[in-house]
Structures are given as structure tokens and as C-alpha cells.
Scaffold this motif. Structure first.
Motif, mmCIF file in Angstrom:
data_model
loop_
_atom_site.group_PDB
_atom_site.id
_atom_site.type_symbol
_atom_site.label_atom_id
_atom_site.label_comp_id
_atom_site.label_asym_id
_atom_site.label_seq_id
_atom_site.Cartn_x
_atom_site.Cartn_y
_atom_site.Cartn_z
ATOM 1 N N GLU A 48 15.582 -24.697 2.685
ATOM 2 C CA GLU A 48 16.007 -24.011 3.905
ATOM 3 C C GLU A 48 15.823 -24.891 5.135
ATOM 4 O O GLU A 48 16.675 -24.925 6.025
ATOM 5 C CB GLU A 48 15.234 -22.696 4.068
ATOM 6 C CG GLU A 48 15.599 -21.639 3.049
ATOM 7 C CD GLU A 48 17.089 -21.309 3.078
ATOM 8 O OE1 GLU A 48 17.641 -21.154 4.199
ATOM 9 O OE2 GLU A 48 17.693 -21.224 2.000
ATOM 10 N N ALA A 49 14.702 -25.595 5.188
ATOM 11 C CA ALA A 49 14.459 -26.489 6.324
ATOM 12 C C ALA A 49 15.450 -27.646 6.325
ATOM 13 O O ALA A 49 15.945 -28.065 7.379
ATOM 14 C CB ALA A 49 13.027 -27.020 6.274
ATOM 15 N N THR A 50 15.773 -28.155 5.133
ATOM 16 C CA THR A 50 16.712 -29.270 5.033
ATOM 17 C C THR A 50 18.100 -28.870 5.517
ATOM 18 O O THR A 50 18.812 -29.667 6.137
ATOM 19 C CB THR A 50 16.783 -29.769 3.579
ATOM 20 O OG1 THR A 50 15.478 -30.193 3.166
ATOM 21 C CG2 THR A 50 17.753 -30.929 3.447
ATOM 22 N N LYS A 51 18.493 -27.627 5.256
ATOM 23 C CA LYS A 51 19.813 -27.155 5.677
ATOM 24 C C LYS A 51 19.974 -27.162 7.194
ATOM 25 O O LYS A 51 21.101 -27.171 7.703
ATOM 26 C CB LYS A 51 20.050 -25.738 5.151
ATOM 27 C CG LYS A 51 20.282 -25.658 3.649
ATOM 28 C CD LYS A 51 20.503 -24.218 3.219
ATOM 29 C CE LYS A 51 20.729 -24.110 1.720
ATOM 30 N NZ LYS A 51 20.917 -22.693 1.291
ATOM 31 N N LYS A 52 18.858 -27.161 7.914
ATOM 32 C CA LYS A 52 18.918 -27.127 9.374
ATOM 33 C C LYS A 52 19.226 -28.505 9.980
ATOM 34 O O LYS A 52 19.470 -28.613 11.182
ATOM 35 C CB LYS A 52 17.600 -26.592 9.932
ATOM 36 C CG LYS A 52 17.335 -25.132 9.564
ATOM 37 C CD LYS A 52 16.013 -24.649 10.141
ATOM 38 C CE LYS A 52 15.747 -23.194 9.756
ATOM 39 N NZ LYS A 52 14.458 -22.690 10.290
ATOM 40 N N ILE A 53 19.183 -29.548 9.153
ATOM 41 C CA ILE A 53 19.536 -30.879 9.650
ATOM 42 C C ILE A 53 21.044 -30.931 9.866
ATOM 43 O O ILE A 53 21.827 -30.724 8.942
ATOM 44 C CB ILE A 53 19.111 -31.975 8.653
ATOM 45 C CG1 ILE A 53 17.599 -31.951 8.443
ATOM 46 C CG2 ILE A 53 19.550 -33.348 9.159
ATOM 47 C CD1 ILE A 53 17.113 -32.958 7.409
ATOM 48 N N LYS A 54 21.464 -31.198 11.090
ATOM 49 C CA LYS A 54 22.889 -31.227 11.419
ATOM 50 C C LYS A 54 23.440 -32.642 11.235
ATOM 51 O O LYS A 54 22.903 -33.599 11.801
ATOM 52 C CB LYS A 54 23.103 -30.771 12.856
ATOM 53 C CG LYS A 54 22.650 -29.336 13.112
ATOM 54 C CD LYS A 54 22.852 -28.949 14.568
ATOM 55 C CE LYS A 54 22.389 -27.520 14.821
ATOM 56 N NZ LYS A 54 22.552 -27.129 16.250
ATOM 57 N N PRO A 55 24.505 -32.777 10.443
ATOM 58 C CA PRO A 55 25.073 -34.115 10.225
ATOM 59 C C PRO A 55 25.421 -34.849 11.515
ATOM 60 O O PRO A 55 25.226 -36.062 11.613
ATOM 61 C CB PRO A 55 26.325 -33.822 9.385
ATOM 62 C CG PRO A 55 25.981 -32.560 8.651
ATOM 63 C CD PRO A 55 25.175 -31.751 9.621
ATOM 64 N N LEU A 56 25.926 -34.133 12.525
ATOM 65 C CA LEU A 56 26.283 -34.800 13.775
ATOM 66 C C LEU A 56 25.042 -35.351 14.472
ATOM 67 O O LEU A 56 25.092 -36.421 15.092
ATOM 68 C CB LEU A 56 27.025 -33.843 14.705
ATOM 69 C CG LEU A 56 27.566 -34.466 16.003
ATOM 70 C CD1 LEU A 56 28.525 -35.612 15.704
ATOM 71 C CD2 LEU A 56 28.248 -33.409 16.868
ATOM 72 N N ASP A 57 23.922 -34.639 14.357
ATOM 73 C CA ASP A 57 22.675 -35.141 14.944
ATOM 74 C C ASP A 57 22.255 -36.446 14.275
ATOM 75 O O ASP A 57 21.794 -37.383 14.945
ATOM 76 C CB ASP A 57 21.562 -34.102 14.802
ATOM 77 C CG ASP A 57 21.754 -32.909 15.728
ATOM 78 O OD1 ASP A 57 22.549 -33.031 16.683
ATOM 79 O OD2 ASP A 57 21.118 -31.867 15.489
#
Length: 309
Positions: free
Chosen positions: A74-83
Motif C-alpha cells: 500500500e505504501a509503495t502504491k503511493k509513489i508517483k511515477p512523475l515524482d
């Protein structure tokens, strides 16, 4: 014999104390992430400040991504590719500032370039892990289309770049082209070369023209000043050794030595010569770095020479 023993003892104490102080003032076990200082010049301070800003941004971002990866799915899903793409751009800017620092003869340049390359590897590893996530895989086709749109819009900006090339305004041309490339790289970071080669080609063509001329422009802007500084920075080891020998003779004869118009005891002499030795060491480092900036390749520095320092 007594004088020789005094000289040897003073040199040993000087070397030991100098090494201890160097660990405090330079990157080491007390401050492993400290950045090497630069000469007290406006241009060099500004370059270092810009590099340090990017260094902090990339380091903090990577730490945040790592924390998310360790926090589970769940925490990993919060990483935004654009970031992540923006972090890649920040790291690219760090690399450019590092090369410019190297071109003006600052040891901080090669050192920061090593950090830049290390960050790049971490970002590449992160990309490989995130591309395995279904959500990221689903988002990539849209990101690719956005990249192609950005590449097309950027063609108008290339007209400005072409005009600057014709006028041989290499610094302005490079900075404008980097702006356009950074805008692409936020998304292009996620794709293999073949997928985006056609989109990048117009930008890469200009880069092939600009980059060597830009490095050369930087050299020409700085070489005369660098030559003067290199001459001024040249270390005078012979003078220091003469001072130490005379001080050792004074200690052997009177228990004190006249140095810099002061009568100094043994411990005071050690403190004095520790400071002098550090000055000579720093002068040697800076003089060699200035020579690198005169001899460097088109990339601004040669990594194979780092160990020579």
C-alpha cells in the motif's frame, strides 16, 4: 643527533595532529556526507549552492521512496511515477553542476559527480521495481503519449536554440536546451531508448553540437583566471620544511623557538605547524585540481584521475 630527533618528533606530531583535524573539517567519520568546500568566489559558491540544493532534494526523495518500499504494497502504491521522474531530472541537474565545478578546478566537482552516478543507479533500480507494479504498467502508455506531446511542443523552443547556436551563445543555448530536455526526461526516464528515440532525436542533435562547445566556452571563460590562481595556490613545501627545521633547532637549543615573531614552546609549535601543514595540503589539492581543469576531457573531468588526488 639531538636536533634530528627533535625534528623527527615534531614532524610525527605534526602529521598525527594534522590527520586528526582533517577528519573534523572534511568529509569523514564525523561528517560522512559533508561536501568539499570551494574557493571563496561568487561563481563557485553559486555553483556549489545549486549543486547542494539538488543533492539534498535527490537524497531526501530517495530516502522517502525507500521508506515507502519498506512499508509494504500500500505504501509503495503511493509513489508517483512523475515524482520519480522529477527526481531523475534533479539528479541530472546535480550532475551538470558537478561538471561545471570540475571545469573551474574545484575538487567538489568530481566528488559530486560520483554521488550523481550513485543516485542514478539507485533511481534505475527503483524504476525496475516500480515497473513491475500493475498500476505503473497501466499508467505508462498514457505517460508515453504525454511525452510525445511534450516533444512536439518543444520543437518551437528548438528554434530559439538554433538561433543561439548560430550566434555561438553557447551558455544560453545549453541552458535553454537543458530546460527542454528536462521537461522530456520527467517522463522519458520510464522508457527504453528505442521507444522514445524519435522523440529525443531533434534534441540530441542539438546537444551534440552544443555540449563540446559549451565545455570549451566554460574553459575559455575561466582559463586565464585559473592560471593565475594555480600560480598563487602552488604549495611551498620547501619553506615549510625550513621553518620546521629552524623550529626544531630552536627547541633543541633553548626549549623554545622563534616563529612568526613569537617564542613558542613545543606544544605551541605543534599547533602552529598543524595549521601551516593544513594550508600547504589544501594548496596542493587546489593546485592539482586547477591543473585538472586545464587538462580535462570534454566531460569536464576524468574519473580515472580521482585516485591521484
Amino acid at each position: 643527533m639531538k636536533n634530528s630527533f627533535g625534528l623527527a618528533a615534531l614532524l610525527v606530531a605534526l602529521a598525527s595532529a594534522g590527520s586528526a583535524l582533517a577528519q573534523v573539517n572534511w568529509p569523514g567519520d564525523q561528517a560522512p556526507h559533508a561536501i568539499l568546500p570551494v574557493r571563496d568566489e561568487v561563481q563557485n559558491r553559486e555553483l556549489l549552492a545549486s549543486a547542494a540544493e539538488r543533492l539534498e532534494k535527490v537524497s531526501n526523495a530517495l530516502a522517502g521512496y525507500q521508506e515507502a518500499l519498506e512499508g509494504g504494497e500500500e505504501a509503495t502504491k503511493k509513489i508517483k511515477p512523475l515524482d520519480v521522474g522529477k527526481t531523475f531530472v534533479d539528479n541530472g541537474q546535480l550532475g551538470r553542476f558537478a561538471k561545471l565545478l570540475a571545469l573551474v578546478g574545484e575538487p567538489a566537482g568530481p566528488e559530486l559527480s560520483l554521488r550523481h552516478h550513485n543516485f542514478y543507479q539507485q533511481l534505475a533500480d527503483l524504476r525496475s521495481r516500480l515497473k513491475q507494479l500493475p498500476a505503473v504498467q497501466k499508467a505508462l502508455p498514457k505517460a508515453l503519449e504525454q511525452l510525445k506531446q511534450r516533444a512536439k511542443r518543444g520543437l518551437n523552443g528548438l528554434k530559439t536554440v538554433d538561433a543561439l547556436i548560430r550566434e555561438k551563445k553557447w551558455d544560453d543555448a545549453a541552458n535553454r536546451l537543458f530546460e527542454l530536455r528536462d521537461n522530456l526526461d520527467e517522463l522519458g526516464f520510464w522508457f527504453e531508448g528505442a521507444q522514445v528515440a524519435a522523440d529525443y532525436e531533434p534534441y540530441d542533435q542539438r546537444m551534440e553540437t552544443i555540449q563540446p562547445n559549451w565545455w570549451q566556452w566554460w574553459r575559455e571563460q575561466n582559463n586565464a583566471r585559473i592560471d593565475q590562481q594555480r600560480e598563487a595556490q602552488a604549495p611551498n613545501f620547501a619553506a615549510l620544511l625550513t621553518e620546521v627545521e629552524e623550529a626544531a633547532s630552536g627547541l633543541a637549543a633553548n626549549g623554545k623557538a622563534l616563529v612568526a615573531s613569537q617564542q613558542l614552546s613545543g606544544p605551541e609549535l605543534v599547533s602552529h605547524f598543524v595549521a601551516r601543514w593544513q594550508q600547504v595540503q589544501l594548496a596542493a589539492l587546489r593546485s592539482r585540481a586547477l591543473q585538472w581543469s586545464r587538462d580535462g576531457d570534454q566531460e569536464g573531468w576524468d574519473r580515472t584521475r580521482v585516485t591521484e588526488l
